[in-house]
Design an enzyme around this catalytic site. Sequence first.
Site, PDB file in Angstrom:
ATOM      1  N   HIS A  61       0.843  -1.202   0.000  1.00 43.62           N
ATOM      2  CA  HIS A  61       0.000   0.000   0.000  1.00 43.62           C
ATOM      3  C   HIS A  61       0.882   1.256   0.000  1.00 43.62           C
ATOM      4  O   HIS A  61       0.701   2.160  -0.832  1.00 43.62           O
ATOM      5  CB  HIS A  61      -0.895  -0.030   1.241  1.00 43.62           C
ATOM      6  CG  HIS A  61      -1.704   1.213   1.449  1.00 43.62           C
ATOM      7  ND1 HIS A  61      -3.081   1.230   1.319  1.00 43.62           N
ATOM      8  CD2 HIS A  61      -1.355   2.479   1.798  1.00 43.62           C
ATOM      9  CE1 HIS A  61      -3.528   2.455   1.571  1.00 43.62           C
ATOM     10  NE2 HIS A  61      -2.494   3.226   1.864  1.00 43.62           N
ATOM     11  N   GLU A  62       1.835   1.303   0.922  1.00 38.92           N
ATOM     12  CA  GLU A  62       2.696   2.476   1.015  1.00 38.92           C
ATOM     13  C   GLU A  62       3.668   2.567  -0.161  1.00 38.92           C
ATOM     14  O   GLU A  62       3.991   3.660  -0.631  1.00 38.92           O
ATOM     15  CB  GLU A  62       3.463   2.466   2.340  1.00 38.92           C
ATOM     16  CG  GLU A  62       2.578   2.448   3.574  1.00 38.92           C
ATOM     17  CD  GLU A  62       1.588   3.602   3.611  1.00 38.92           C
ATOM     18  OE1 GLU A  62       1.872   4.663   3.009  1.00 38.92           O
ATOM     19  OE2 GLU A  62       0.524   3.451   4.230  1.00 38.92           O
ATOM     20  N   HIS A  65       1.968   4.329  -3.034  1.00 37.88           N
ATOM     21  CA  HIS A  65       2.045   5.792  -2.902  1.00 37.88           C
ATOM     22  C   HIS A  65       3.400   6.300  -3.384  1.00 37.88           C
ATOM     23  O   HIS A  65       3.489   7.271  -4.142  1.00 37.88           O
ATOM     24  CB  HIS A  65       1.877   6.194  -1.429  1.00 37.88           C
ATOM     25  CG  HIS A  65       0.486   6.101  -0.902  1.00 37.88           C
ATOM     26  ND1 HIS A  65      -0.600   6.671  -1.530  1.00 37.88           N
ATOM     27  CD2 HIS A  65       0.001   5.517   0.227  1.00 37.88           C
ATOM     28  CE1 HIS A  65      -1.684   6.443  -0.821  1.00 37.88           C
ATOM     29  NE2 HIS A  65      -1.352   5.740   0.252  1.00 37.88           N
TER      30      HIS A  65
END
Length: 260
Positions: A61-62, A65
Amino acid sequence: MGEDRLVLGVPRAAFRPSPIFLALVALFVGSGVFVWNDAGYLRLGVFVFVVSGWLVSLCLHEYAHAVVAFRFGDHEVAHRGYLTLNPLKYSHPLLSIVFPVVAVLLGGIGLPGGAVWVDRHRIPGRARHTLVSLSGPATNVVFALLLAVPFVIGVDLVEHNVFWLGVAALGFLQLTASVLNLLPVPGLDGGNMIEPWLTPQWRRMYDLFAPYGFLLLIALLWNPRLGGWFFDGIDALGGVLGLPTDLSYAGLRLLRFWQT
């Protein structure tokens, strides 16, 4: 120089998966094989399978980004270690890793975890800022859809039953994470998606509440009525996607191996 550098002076090592992330992946796969083969203490195996899988998804998820921010112009994310998938690089270990895992174990909720710091001044255009914020929740959506596939195609739930309970539990966590991360809460991904489009006056108000967005989310979920509505909505969404939430709840109960 070309062998040691990739682009704009960023070392190749900044793009290599960290040993910690690789260990998490190995733990996830190994525990999955363990549970699939009904070996040993299955409840402990399901615990390791779901928790390690959740941590892998937090890293991805990170990473999403960071990699989108890198492509759009913020190359400092590579120097900060965000592209190595090392969970220890994503904000504070207690708030980014420990607290979300506790929420998974006790509440069955996929809370937003770590955070990458993006220099938005290096990224031109509001749409790109929105895409940077959207990329993280998008990974949770993809995971939720992939984990629902076995149930949609009708796998034999009797054979390897405990394994499928773990898959359902992990899918449920991805579903809750997808919804929570897309809510327009200041300071979280959903709020950050709309923040670039706000007027200066609304943006000042947003910046005022952003540091408390996570606490606001916890308070809302803690409320019995609002929390009940949230889980009712998750159950309905799971039904639409083909993810059997009854199996998910059974899997979440199973991973709490310390309970009878």
